[in-house]
Design a protein around this motif. Structure first.
Motif, PDB file in Angstrom:
ATOM      1  N   GLU A   1       0.813  -1.214   0.000  1.00 26.88           N
ATOM      2  CA  GLU A   1       0.000   0.000   0.000  1.00 26.88           C
ATOM      3  C   GLU A   1       0.853   1.275   0.000  1.00 26.88           C
ATOM      4  O   GLU A   1       0.484   2.273  -0.620  1.00 26.88           O
ATOM      5  CB  GLU A   1      -0.942  -0.001   1.198  1.00 26.88           C
ATOM      6  CG  GLU A   1      -2.199   0.779   0.898  1.00 26.88           C
ATOM      7  CD  GLU A   1      -3.162   0.872   2.073  1.00 26.88           C
ATOM      8  OE1 GLU A   1      -3.125   0.007   2.963  1.00 26.88           O
ATOM      9  OE2 GLU A   1      -3.951   1.842   2.089  1.00 26.88           O
ATOM     10  N   ALA A   2       1.991   1.248   0.670  1.00 25.14           N
ATOM     11  CA  ALA A   2       2.854   2.434   0.716  1.00 25.14           C
ATOM     12  C   ALA A   2       3.325   2.800  -0.688  1.00 25.14           C
ATOM     13  O   ALA A   2       3.334   3.978  -1.067  1.00 25.14           O
ATOM     14  CB  ALA A   2       4.046   2.181   1.627  1.00 25.14           C
ATOM     15  N   ALA A   3       3.698   1.785  -1.473  1.00 27.03           N
ATOM     16  CA  ALA A   3       4.158   2.032  -2.836  1.00 27.03           C
ATOM     17  C   ALA A   3       3.018   2.571  -3.692  1.00 27.03           C
ATOM     18  O   ALA A   3       3.209   3.472  -4.515  1.00 27.03           O
ATOM     19  CB  ALA A   3       4.712   0.747  -3.444  1.00 27.03           C
ATOM     20  N   VAL A   4       1.814   2.035  -3.477  1.00 22.16           N
ATOM     21  CA  VAL A   4       0.658   2.511  -4.233  1.00 22.16           C
ATOM     22  C   VAL A   4       0.423   3.987  -3.944  1.00 22.16           C
ATOM     23  O   VAL A   4       0.230   4.790  -4.856  1.00 22.16           O
ATOM     24  CB  VAL A   4      -0.621   1.697  -3.907  1.00 22.16           C
ATOM     25  CG1 VAL A   4      -1.849   2.353  -4.530  1.00 22.16           C
ATOM     26  CG2 VAL A   4      -0.487   0.275  -4.403  1.00 22.16           C
ATOM     27  N   ASN A   5       0.478   4.358  -2.684  1.00 22.85           N
ATOM     28  CA  ASN A   5       0.232   5.758  -2.314  1.00 22.85           C
ATOM     29  C   ASN A   5       1.230   6.705  -2.971  1.00 22.85           C
ATOM     30  O   ASN A   5       0.859   7.781  -3.438  1.00 22.85           O
ATOM     31  CB  ASN A   5       0.261   5.923  -0.796  1.00 22.85           C
ATOM     32  CG  ASN A   5      -0.968   5.327  -0.147  1.00 22.85           C
ATOM     33  OD1 ASN A   5      -2.019   5.220  -0.767  1.00 22.85           O
ATOM     34  ND2 ASN A   5      -0.845   4.920   1.108  1.00 22.85           N
ATOM     35  N   THR A   6       2.492   6.313  -3.006  1.00 23.76           N
ATOM     36  CA  THR A   6       3.510   7.136  -3.659  1.00 23.76           C
ATOM     37  C   THR A   6       3.261   7.206  -5.164  1.00 23.76           C
ATOM     38  O   THR A   6       3.365   8.273  -5.776  1.00 23.76           O
ATOM     39  CB  THR A   6       4.921   6.552  -3.429  1.00 23.76           C
ATOM     40  OG1 THR A   6       5.074   6.305  -2.038  1.00 23.76           O
ATOM     41  CG2 THR A   6       5.996   7.505  -3.909  1.00 23.76           C
ATOM     42  N   ALA A   7       2.906   6.059  -5.736  1.00 24.88           N
ATOM     43  CA  ALA A   7       2.715   5.985  -7.179  1.00 24.88           C
ATOM     44  C   ALA A   7       1.515   6.820  -7.633  1.00 24.88           C
ATOM     45  O   ALA A   7       1.533   7.386  -8.723  1.00 24.88           O
ATOM     46  CB  ALA A   7       2.540   4.531  -7.611  1.00 24.88           C
ATOM     47  N   VAL A   8       0.489   6.922  -6.790  1.00 23.16           N
ATOM     48  CA  VAL A   8      -0.722   7.667  -7.158  1.00 23.16           C
ATOM     49  C   VAL A   8      -0.390   9.096  -7.575  1.00 23.16           C
ATOM     50  O   VAL A   8      -0.833   9.565  -8.624  1.00 23.16           O
ATOM     51  CB  VAL A   8      -1.760   7.679  -6.011  1.00 23.16           C
ATOM     52  CG1 VAL A   8      -2.821   8.755  -6.227  1.00 23.16           C
ATOM     53  CG2 VAL A   8      -2.432   6.326  -5.892  1.00 23.16           C
ATOM     54  N   ASP A   9       0.404   9.781  -6.777  1.00 26.09           N
ATOM     55  CA  ASP A   9       0.748  11.177  -7.065  1.00 26.09           C
ATOM     56  C   ASP A   9       1.442  11.324  -8.409  1.00 26.09           C
ATOM     57  O   ASP A   9       1.091  12.183  -9.212  1.00 26.09           O
ATOM     58  CB  ASP A   9       1.707  11.716  -5.996  1.00 26.09           C
ATOM     59  CG  ASP A   9       0.985  12.038  -4.707  1.00 26.09           C
ATOM     60  OD1 ASP A   9      -0.267  12.105  -4.735  1.00 26.09           O
ATOM     61  OD2 ASP A   9       1.665  12.225  -3.686  1.00 26.09           O
ATOM     62  N   ILE A  10       2.456  10.488  -8.629  1.00 25.86           N
ATOM     63  CA  ILE A  10       3.253  10.567  -9.853  1.00 25.86           C
ATOM     64  C   ILE A  10       2.386  10.243 -11.075  1.00 25.86           C
ATOM     65  O   ILE A  10       2.372  10.967 -12.064  1.00 25.86           O
ATOM     66  CB  ILE A  10       4.449   9.599  -9.789  1.00 25.86           C
ATOM     67  CG1 ILE A  10       5.350   9.958  -8.603  1.00 25.86           C
ATOM     68  CG2 ILE A  10       5.234   9.600 -11.093  1.00 25.86           C
ATOM     69  CD1 ILE A  10       6.475   8.962  -8.358  1.00 25.86           C
ATOM     70  N   PHE A  11       1.642   9.156 -10.959  1.00 24.44           N
ATOM     71  CA  PHE A  11       0.808   8.686 -12.057  1.00 24.44           C
ATOM     72  C   PHE A  11      -0.248   9.727 -12.428  1.00 24.44           C
ATOM     73  O   PHE A  11      -0.427  10.073 -13.598  1.00 24.44           O
ATOM     74  CB  PHE A  11       0.150   7.364 -11.652  1.00 24.44           C
ATOM     75  CG  PHE A  11      -0.775   6.787 -12.676  1.00 24.44           C
ATOM     76  CD1 PHE A  11      -0.284   6.250 -13.852  1.00 24.44           C
ATOM     77  CD2 PHE A  11      -2.142   6.762 -12.457  1.00 24.44           C
ATOM     78  CE1 PHE A  11      -1.137   5.702 -14.803  1.00 24.44           C
ATOM     79  CE2 PHE A  11      -3.007   6.222 -13.399  1.00 24.44           C
ATOM     80  CZ  PHE A  11      -2.502   5.694 -14.570  1.00 24.44           C
ATOM     81  N   TYR A  12      -0.912  10.254 -11.409  1.00 23.61           N
ATOM     82  CA  TYR A  12      -1.982  11.220 -11.627  1.00 23.61           C
ATOM     83  C   TYR A  12      -1.445  12.485 -12.305  1.00 23.61           C
ATOM     84  O   TYR A  12      -2.057  13.027 -13.223  1.00 23.61           O
ATOM     85  CB  TYR A  12      -2.605  11.557 -10.273  1.00 23.61           C
ATOM     86  CG  TYR A  12      -3.917  12.278 -10.351  1.00 23.61           C
ATOM     87  CD1 TYR A  12      -4.793  12.083 -11.415  1.00 23.61           C
ATOM     88  CD2 TYR A  12      -4.313  13.144  -9.335  1.00 23.61           C
ATOM     89  CE1 TYR A  12      -6.002  12.742 -11.470  1.00 23.61           C
ATOM     90  CE2 TYR A  12      -5.516  13.808  -9.379  1.00 23.61           C
ATOM     91  CZ  TYR A  12      -6.361  13.604 -10.453  1.00 23.61           C
ATOM     92  OH  TYR A  12      -7.551  14.261 -10.501  1.00 23.61           O
ATOM     93  N   ARG A  13      -0.281  12.944 -11.867  1.00 24.54           N
ATOM     94  CA  ARG A  13       0.339  14.126 -12.469  1.00 24.54           C
ATOM     95  C   ARG A  13       0.615  13.883 -13.959  1.00 24.54           C
ATOM     96  O   ARG A  13       0.357  14.723 -14.803  1.00 24.54           O
ATOM     97  CB  ARG A  13       1.631  14.479 -11.726  1.00 24.54           C
ATOM     98  CG  ARG A  13       1.868  15.967 -11.611  1.00 24.54           C
ATOM     99  CD  ARG A  13       3.114  16.330 -10.823  1.00 24.54           C
ATOM    100  NE  ARG A  13       3.303  15.607  -9.582  1.00 24.54           N
ATOM    101  CZ  ARG A  13       4.364  14.836  -9.318  1.00 24.54           C
ATOM    102  NH1 ARG A  13       5.313  14.667 -10.217  1.00 24.54           N
ATOM    103  NH2 ARG A  13       4.452  14.228  -8.154  1.00 24.54           N
ATOM    104  N   LYS A  14       1.149  12.717 -14.272  1.00 21.59           N
ATOM    105  CA  LYS A  14       1.460  12.383 -15.664  1.00 21.59           C
ATOM    106  C   LYS A  14       0.192  12.354 -16.518  1.00 21.59           C
ATOM    107  O   LYS A  14       0.162  12.892 -17.626  1.00 21.59           O
ATOM    108  CB  LYS A  14       2.136  11.010 -15.746  1.00 21.59           C
ATOM    109  CG  LYS A  14       3.580  10.987 -15.266  1.00 21.59           C
ATOM    110  CD  LYS A  14       4.130   9.575 -15.435  1.00 21.59           C
ATOM    111  CE  LYS A  14       5.510   9.406 -14.815  1.00 21.59           C
ATOM    112  NZ  LYS A  14       6.530  10.246 -15.460  1.00 21.59           N
ATOM    113  N   VAL A  15      -0.848  11.729 -15.989  1.00 19.11           N
ATOM    114  CA  VAL A  15      -2.092  11.589 -16.752  1.00 19.11           C
ATOM    115  C   VAL A  15      -2.728  12.955 -17.013  1.00 19.11           C
ATOM    116  O   VAL A  15      -3.125  13.267 -18.135  1.00 19.11           O
ATOM    117  CB  VAL A  15      -3.079  10.652 -16.011  1.00 19.11           C
ATOM    118  CG1 VAL A  15      -4.485  10.749 -16.598  1.00 19.11           C
ATOM    119  CG2 VAL A  15      -2.582   9.206 -16.064  1.00 19.11           C
ATOM    120  N   LEU A  16      -2.799  13.790 -15.977  1.00 16.18           N
ATOM    121  CA  LEU A  16      -3.459  15.093 -16.134  1.00 16.18           C
ATOM    122  C   LEU A  16      -2.656  16.048 -17.011  1.00 16.18           C
ATOM    123  O   LEU A  16      -3.205  16.980 -17.584  1.00 16.18           O
ATOM    124  CB  LEU A  16      -3.728  15.729 -14.777  1.00 16.18           C
ATOM    125  CG  LEU A  16      -4.829  15.067 -13.948  1.00 16.18           C
ATOM    126  CD1 LEU A  16      -5.125  15.895 -12.709  1.00 16.18           C
ATOM    127  CD2 LEU A  16      -6.104  14.855 -14.754  1.00 16.18           C
TER     128      LEU A  16
END
Ligand code: HEM
Length: 120
Positions: free
Chosen positions: A10-25
């Motif tokens: 879950e910790a890795a998912v939480n970190t990945a969310v920010d990066i992924f979301y920024r890239k997508v938007l």
């Protein structure tokens, strides 16, 4: 150890969310699909997306994926958009120094949802 655990759980998912979301938007090929989406729920949805792609506990079914994206298919969602999301998924994991063999496994899980996401 499951793939989800190997990546960092879950910790890795939480970190990945920010990066992924920024890239997508930031990606003009696909950000229009996120225009009228409830922003408060987006983090939770991105988290669900990544947990699923990591082979984690929230296993969405094909039917869920079909329903969740049906509105987007009407907006024109196609393979090119799916490919762009795959690109950002891989890029996010690379930035987090996830080993290539694990990135390949994540990509295979995400890829397995393609036909459901695209409604065919
Ligand atoms: C919603 C997964 C591809 C855009 C969701 C949700 C999940 C998910 C779990 C939340 C569903 C819910 O609980 O309501 C995936 C997976 C994909 C994928 C595993 C395969 C790689 C895409 C693509 C796009 C996209 C290619 C657009 C470029 C969205 C949007 C929502 C969403 C905008 C919110 C829909 C709404 O609230 O009306 N996705 N997704 N997804 N997805 Fe995807």
């Amino acid at each position: 150890q499951s793939l989800f655990e190997q990546i960092g759980g879950e910790a890795a998912v939480n970190t990945a969310v920010d990066i992924f979301y920024r890239k997508v938007l930031a990606d003009h090929r696909i950000n229009r699909f996120f225009d009228n989406v409830d922003m408060e729920q987006q983090a939770a949805k991105q988290k669900a997306f990544l947990t699923m792609a990591f082979g984690g506990p929230n296993s969405y079914t094909g039917a869920d994926m079909r329903n969740a994206h049906a509105r987007l298919v009407k907006m024109g969602l196609d393979d090119s958009h799916f490919d762009a999301v795959m690109e950002h998924l891989g890029g996010t994991l690379k930035e987090l120094n996830v080993p290539d063999n694990l990135i390949e496994q994540v990509a295979a899980i995400a890829e397995s949802t393609r036909n459901d996401v695209l409604g065919r």
